[in-house]
Design a protein around this motif. Structure first.
Motif, PDB file in Angstrom:
ATOM      1  N   ASN A 164       3.284   3.989  -1.421  1.00 25.57           N
ATOM      2  CA  ASN A 164       3.601   4.424  -2.776  1.00 25.57           C
ATOM      3  C   ASN A 164       5.104   4.631  -2.942  1.00 25.57           C
ATOM      4  OD1 ASN A 164       4.012   6.891  -4.850  1.00 25.57           O
ATOM      5  ND2 ASN A 164       2.236   5.667  -5.443  1.00 25.57           N
ATOM      6  N   TRP A 165       5.641   4.169  -4.072  1.00 24.60           N
ATOM      7  CA  TRP A 165       7.090   4.215  -4.274  1.00 24.60           C
ATOM      8  C   TRP A 165       7.613   5.641  -4.455  1.00 24.60           C
ATOM      9  CZ3 TRP A 165      10.504   1.217  -2.612  1.00 24.60           C
ATOM     10  CH2 TRP A 165      11.811   1.202  -3.118  1.00 24.60           C
TER      11      TRP A 165
ATOM     12  N   GLY B 111       0.787  -1.226   0.000  1.00 19.80           N
ATOM     13  CA  GLY B 111       0.000   0.000   0.000  1.00 19.80           C
ATOM     14  C   GLY B 111       0.817   1.272   0.000  1.00 19.80           C
TER      15      GLY B 111
ATOM     16  N   ARG C 250       4.466   2.757  -8.676  1.00 23.27           N
ATOM     17  CA  ARG C 250       3.350   1.959  -8.174  1.00 23.27           C
ATOM     18  C   ARG C 250       3.301   1.918  -6.650  1.00 23.27           C
ATOM     19  NH1 ARG C 250       2.905  -3.553 -11.681  1.00 23.27           N
ATOM     20  NH2 ARG C 250       1.344  -3.917 -10.046  1.00 23.27           N
ATOM     21  N   GLU C 251       2.166   1.478  -6.132  1.00 21.24           N
ATOM     22  CA  GLU C 251       2.067   1.134  -4.724  1.00 21.24           C
ATOM     23  C   GLU C 251       2.635  -0.269  -4.534  1.00 21.24           C
ATOM     24  OE1 GLU C 251      -1.918   1.577  -3.284  1.00 21.24           O
ATOM     25  OE2 GLU C 251      -1.807   3.774  -3.315  1.00 21.24           O
TER      26      GLU C 251
END
Length: 501
Positions: free
Chosen positions: A328-329, A326, A404-405
């Motif tokens: 985020n990058w 969950g 992406r998460e």
């Protein structure tokens, strides 16, 4: 210096069930996608493996490494193969080249079809000159057989996967859009069997990095550090391939992000006072590792080296402690940037408000690359950008290989860095928006420092993450290992040594 056994590891047996599982995973995802879009469940996934390549116009054959999507589904190490998966039955079919008789003289035994069926755990094996006939025979439908071919963009290289070509392909219906995103997403989330191979690649590479630390001396050449790593991973890990070209950078070479290529071939002599930045990872049965260690070549950190190193280490550790499904990058990248800037401010390298620095994207001056990337069969494993996701435009965020998460099952590198790169520093120091942040006198002193990067391979778990890399990271650990201590350290004896120091 103490003497230790060169390695505690040995190459593990590779279970071909890994690739059976990969094929089943693809079938499940593909069938779901076809059903969801009300398309019939028939046809074949059809891939072409890699071919051997000669060096330019010579007859010298480069060492072959399988095309990665084909390796993922079939685990085949030989060149010239094709593979099919029947969407209706789930049957897997390999097509192998029909070898000439003199192959047995020059290259070894010509193995029967049954050998490949048993070795790679597939349903059937035929020759490549039988592809069209076999697929027509196996097809359970009234129309032309449908082939789902691999064609799609790799967002790291901007190259496209090559769809299979064979004699008679014009007798088939072909779909060039469905397979690539589904198969790519299958590769993003790793199975336990895949994780075991990535862990071994990390274990042998971590051990090799430690061996390089122990043997590094002033006066050596950079390529000698590379040689120690390559020898260790092959000798004790059976790793014939590296995940990528080794980066063995010392002195100001360590500010060259992808040093080690043909025009900068790891050939500098190590000098007293240099920092070394070694980015090297072995590959085992296609699955890779990607590890970076930074340390002083003389075994002792100076105050400047400690400042920069600890700035990066704090960012590395903070990201890993925050990672979980969950998250985020992009947020992780910005966290690393902010921690590095805060540390540089404490060290009087930069001055001013850190939030204002972040707004002006000052972090990208010191860390121009992304925080990390997916890792698996490729060093930069695909899947970083799902359909609809677009790269950020800001400096430092544009190079991110994913935004992406995080999800359970991902393996991603965490590799913050801090570099003193003239091509970035000089324009920023002259820019009216950012010049006020720099302590010009200190920056000038660090002009030839180079850089520090610390990189670990991290598996995202259900509740957090696991660091798969096992290298010395704290300054006292690195100095102890370089002085002859075993690794992992005997913390009691090392602790006593630290107290007496």
């Amino acid at each position: 210096m103490a003497s230790f056994s060169p390695s505690s590891l040995s190459p593990p047996k590779v279970p071909m069930e890994l690739h059976v599982t990969n094929r089943e995973k693809l079938l499940k995802s593909l069938r779901h996608a076809l059903s969801h879009s009300s398309r019939p469940l028939h046809g074949f996934v059809f891939l072409q493996g890699g071919d051997e390549q000669a060096r330019h116009d010579t007859d010298h054959i480069e060492l072959f490494r399988q095309e990665s999507y084909f390796a993922y589904l079939f685990g085949v190490r030989e060149p010239g193969f094709y593979g099919a998966i029947d969407i209706v039955t789930g049957n897997s079919i390999l097509f192998i080249p029909r070898l000439p008789a003199d192959y047995a003289v020059w290259l070894g035994e010509i193995k029967p079809l049954s050998h490949f069926k048993e070795t790679y755990l597939v349903s059937m094996v035929y020759y490549t000159d039988e592809i069209a006939g076999v697929l027509h025979e196996q097809f359970q439908g009234s129309s032309k057989p449908l082939l789902f071919l691999l064609h799609g963009l790799n967002t790291d290289s901007n190259n496209y996967a090559k769809p299979a070509e064979f004699e008679g392909v014009d007798k088939f219906e072909t779909d060039l859009t469905t397979l690539h995103p589904i198969l790519t997403e299958c590769r993003v989330l790793k199975s336990d069997l895949e994780l075991a191979l990535i862990q071994f690649a990390n274990d042998i590479s971590s051990e090799a990095h430690v061996e390089v630390m122990r043997k590094t001396r002033v006066g050596m050449k950079e390529y000698q550090m590379e040689s120690i790593f390559l020898h260790h991973t092959y000798m004790y890990g059976g790793c014939r391939h590296c995940s990528y070209t080794c980066i063995c950078a010392t002195g100001d070479n360590s500010a060259v992000l992808h040093y080690g290529h043909a025009a900068a071939p790891n050939d500098r002599t190590l000098e007293d006072g240099d920092m070394a930045l070694l980015d090297m990872g072995a590959e085992y049965h296609f699955y890779g590792s990607d590890i970076t260690c930074s340390f002083p070549v003389n075994g002792k950190f100076t105050s400047d080296q400690s400042l920069i190193y600890n700035a990066v280490l704090e960012a590395h550790n903070a990201v890993i402690s925050t990672m979980k499904p969950g998250v985020n990058w992009v947020d992780m990248h910005l966290l690393a940037e902010k921690i590095i800037l805060e540390s540089l401010k404490k060290g009087c390298i930069i001055v001013g408000n850190v939030d204002e620095m972040m707004a002006e994207r000052l972090g990208a001056v010191f860390m121009p690359h992304g925080l990390g990337h997916f890792l698996g069969i490729d060093t930069h494993d695909p899947g970083g950008y799902l359909k609809g996701l677009e790269r950020r435009k800001e400096p430092g965020l544009r190079p991110l290989r994913t935004i992406r998460e995080l999800q359970e099952g991902m393996v991603i590198t965490v590799e913050p860095g801090c570099y003193f790169i003239d091509a970035l520093l000089l324009p920023a120091m002259e820019n009216s928006n950012t010049s006020r942040f720099f302590n010009h006198e200190v920056i000038d002193r660090l002009k030839y420092f180079g850089g520090v990067r610390i990189e670990s391979d991290v598996h995202v778990t259900a509740s957090g993450c696991k660091n798969m890399t096992k290298c010395p990271r704290e300054i006292w650990e690195i100095e102890a290992v370089m002085a002859g201590a075993p690794w992992p350290l005997n913390k009691t004896s090392v602790g006593n040594d630290r107290e007496q120091a």
